[in-house]
Design a protein around this motif. Structure first.
Motif, short mmCIF file in Angstrom:
data_model
loop_
_atom_site.label_atom_id
_atom_site.label_comp_id
_atom_site.label_asym_id
_atom_site.label_seq_id
_atom_site.Cartn_x
_atom_site.Cartn_y
_atom_site.Cartn_z
N LYS A 46 -31.81 17.30 30.17
CA LYS A 46 -31.77 17.91 28.83
C LYS A 46 -32.56 17.07 27.83
CE LYS A 46 -27.46 20.45 28.98
NZ LYS A 46 -26.05 20.47 28.57
N ARG A 47 -32.51 15.76 28.01
CA ARG A 47 -33.26 14.89 27.08
C ARG A 47 -34.76 15.00 27.36
NH1 ARG A 47 -28.69 10.38 27.27
NH2 ARG A 47 -27.34 11.35 25.74
N ILE A 48 -35.12 15.12 28.64
CA ILE A 48 -36.54 15.30 28.98
C ILE A 48 -37.06 16.62 28.39
CG2 ILE A 48 -38.16 15.70 30.91
CD1 ILE A 48 -37.47 12.75 30.61
N SER A 49 -36.24 17.67 28.45
CA SER A 49 -36.66 18.97 27.88
C SER A 49 -36.85 18.85 26.37
CB SER A 49 -35.60 20.05 28.14
OG SER A 49 -35.40 20.17 29.50
N PHE A 50 -35.95 18.14 25.71
CA PHE A 50 -36.12 17.91 24.27
C PHE A 50 -37.45 17.18 24.01
CE2 PHE A 50 -35.90 14.53 21.04
CZ PHE A 50 -35.85 15.30 19.89
N LEU A 51 -37.72 16.16 24.83
CA LEU A 51 -38.95 15.36 24.62
C LEU A 51 -40.20 16.19 24.86
CD1 LEU A 51 -37.91 11.95 26.26
CD2 LEU A 51 -38.15 12.45 23.82
N GLU A 52 -40.14 17.13 25.82
CA GLU A 52 -41.32 17.97 26.08
C GLU A 52 -41.71 18.75 24.83
OE1 GLU A 52 -39.93 20.09 29.50
OE2 GLU A 52 -40.69 18.55 30.89
N LYS A 53 -40.70 19.34 24.20
CA LYS A 53 -40.97 20.11 22.96
C LYS A 53 -41.44 19.19 21.84
CE LYS A 53 -37.34 23.43 23.99
NZ LYS A 53 -36.04 22.85 24.19
N LEU A 54 -40.80 18.04 21.75
CA LEU A 54 -41.14 17.09 20.68
C LEU A 54 -42.59 16.61 20.80
CD1 LEU A 54 -40.27 15.18 18.30
CD2 LEU A 54 -39.65 13.52 20.06
N VAL A 55 -42.96 16.20 22.01
CA VAL A 55 -44.31 15.66 22.24
C VAL A 55 -45.36 16.72 21.91
CG1 VAL A 55 -45.87 14.98 24.13
CG2 VAL A 55 -43.66 13.85 23.87
N ASP A 56 -45.05 17.96 22.27
CA ASP A 56 -45.95 19.08 21.98
C ASP A 56 -46.06 19.27 20.45
OD1 ASP A 56 -47.49 21.25 22.87
OD2 ASP A 56 -45.88 22.59 22.21
N HIS A 57 -44.91 19.27 19.79
CA HIS A 57 -44.88 19.47 18.34
C HIS A 57 -45.62 18.35 17.60
CE1 HIS A 57 -42.14 20.82 14.75
NE2 HIS A 57 -43.39 21.17 14.59
N LEU A 58 -45.52 17.12 18.14
CA LEU A 58 -46.19 15.98 17.49
C LEU A 58 -47.68 15.93 17.82
CD1 LEU A 58 -43.53 13.16 18.11
CD2 LEU A 58 -44.00 14.33 15.95
N GLY A 59 -48.11 16.74 18.79
CA GLY A 59 -49.52 16.77 19.18
C GLY A 59 -49.96 15.49 19.88
N LEU A 60 -49.03 14.86 20.62
CA LEU A 60 -49.38 13.60 21.31
C LEU A 60 -50.02 13.91 22.66
CD1 LEU A 60 -46.11 11.55 20.65
CD2 LEU A 60 -48.29 11.37 19.42
N SER A 61 -51.07 13.16 23.00
CA SER A 61 -51.65 13.29 24.34
C SER A 61 -51.32 12.02 25.13
CB SER A 61 -53.17 13.48 24.24
OG SER A 61 -53.71 12.43 23.49
N ASP A 62 -51.57 12.08 26.44
CA ASP A 62 -51.27 10.92 27.30
C ASP A 62 -49.81 10.50 27.25
OD1 ASP A 62 -53.70 10.45 28.57
OD2 ASP A 62 -54.49 9.34 26.86
N VAL A 63 -48.93 11.48 27.26
CA VAL A 63 -47.49 11.19 27.41
C VAL A 63 -47.00 12.00 28.62
CG1 VAL A 63 -45.18 11.32 26.40
CG2 VAL A 63 -47.15 10.84 24.94
N THR A 64 -46.46 11.31 29.61
CA THR A 64 -45.94 11.95 30.82
C THR A 64 -44.42 11.80 30.81
OG1 THR A 64 -47.94 11.26 31.96
CG2 THR A 64 -46.10 11.94 33.36
#
Ligand code: SAM
Length: 241
Positions: free
Chosen positions: A106-124
């Motif tokens: 559930k935390r990884i799913s939250f982070l997926e949306k967050l990283v997308d929203h922040l426009g960060l690249s090179d985050v796995t």
């Protein structure tokens, strides 16, 4: 610490955030509070506390180890939860290549949306336990220049989860609250067996409230023996002693 104090406190250490980066922190704060309504992410939700205890605190490894600031290093954050410390570090130093592993999907799913929203690249983002993520045949074993962890386990356990992921000549940064001396004594043998040595122990205090923190920086000096990390749960039940 309000957002402007956050910006100034980092500037005092030579870390100058752009307006865009400040906006990313604001978005992070808003998404954290909203996400916290669906998934248990943090008990800290008041804005100024988030800026101090999550955002500023997360960036302190880059103050203690300034090499994080200037190079495109690979950084793995074990048990990042809502992204701490690696995502504030990534926002401040976008050239870093960040991998997060956390056992809670559930935390990884939250982070997926967050990283997308922040426009960060090179985050796995990887849903796994560190014990399997860093196991003998894993592509991630000894693959990272820097491994970080905050509030995941006591140092003797944490060392077994994190040191196998660090490449030889890389570093492991363990972020601890005040009671690090006992943990360091208990972890001494484990650190050695796993192929690392303590290079630096930095005691610091947060601005505004002066809460103490200890940052333990270890150098990886030799390969970790194949048998570590042991099966999920074993490091916690039977820490290397
Ligand atoms: N590092 C974050 C912080 O400082 O706010 C989160 C801390 S939270 C208390 C601990 C996190 O570590 C949780 O998200 C949990 O799922 C994760 N975790 C605990 N043991 C783990 C393991 N063996 N492998 C991967 N993640 C683990």
């Amino acid at each position: 610490m309000n957002p402007q104090q956050f910006r100034q406190a980092l500037a005092d250490h030579g870390i100058n955030l752009t307006d865009h980066q400040m906006q990313q922190f604001q978005t992070y704060y808003e998404d954290l509070v909203t996400g916290n309504e669906q998934v248990n992410l943090t008990s800290i939700t008041e804005r100024d506390e988030v800026y101090l205890k999550h955002f500023y605190d997360s960036i302190t490894p880059a103050i203690v180890s300034p090499q994080l600031q200037n190079q495109s290093l690979t950084l793995c954050d074990v048990g990042a939860g809502a992204g701490f410390p690696s995502l504030p570090i990534k926002i401040a130093f976008p050239q870093l290549k960040v991998t997060i592993v956390d056992a809670l999907n559930k935390r990884i799913s939250f982070l997926e949306k967050l990283v997308d929203h922040l426009g960060l690249s090179d985050v796995t983002l990887i849903h796994d336990r560190a014990e399997t993520f860093g196991a003998k045949k894993s592509q991630y074993r000894e693959a990272f220049d820097v491994v970080t962890a905050r509030a995941v386990a006591r140092l003797s356990v944490l060392s077994e989860l994190c040191i196998p992921l660090v490449s030889v000549s890389g570093i492991f940064i363990a972020m601890k609250a005040s009671q690090a001396d006992d943990e360091m004594t208990a972890a001494k043998h484990a650190v050695e067996v796993l192929g690392a040595e303590v290079a630096q122990t930095e005691k610091l205090s947060l601005p505004v409230n002066n809460e103490p923190r200890t940052m333990i920086v270890m150098n990886k000096v030799t390969n970790t023996p194949d048998k570590y990390p042991r099966r999920p749960g074993v490091p916690n039940k039977k820490p290397i002693s």
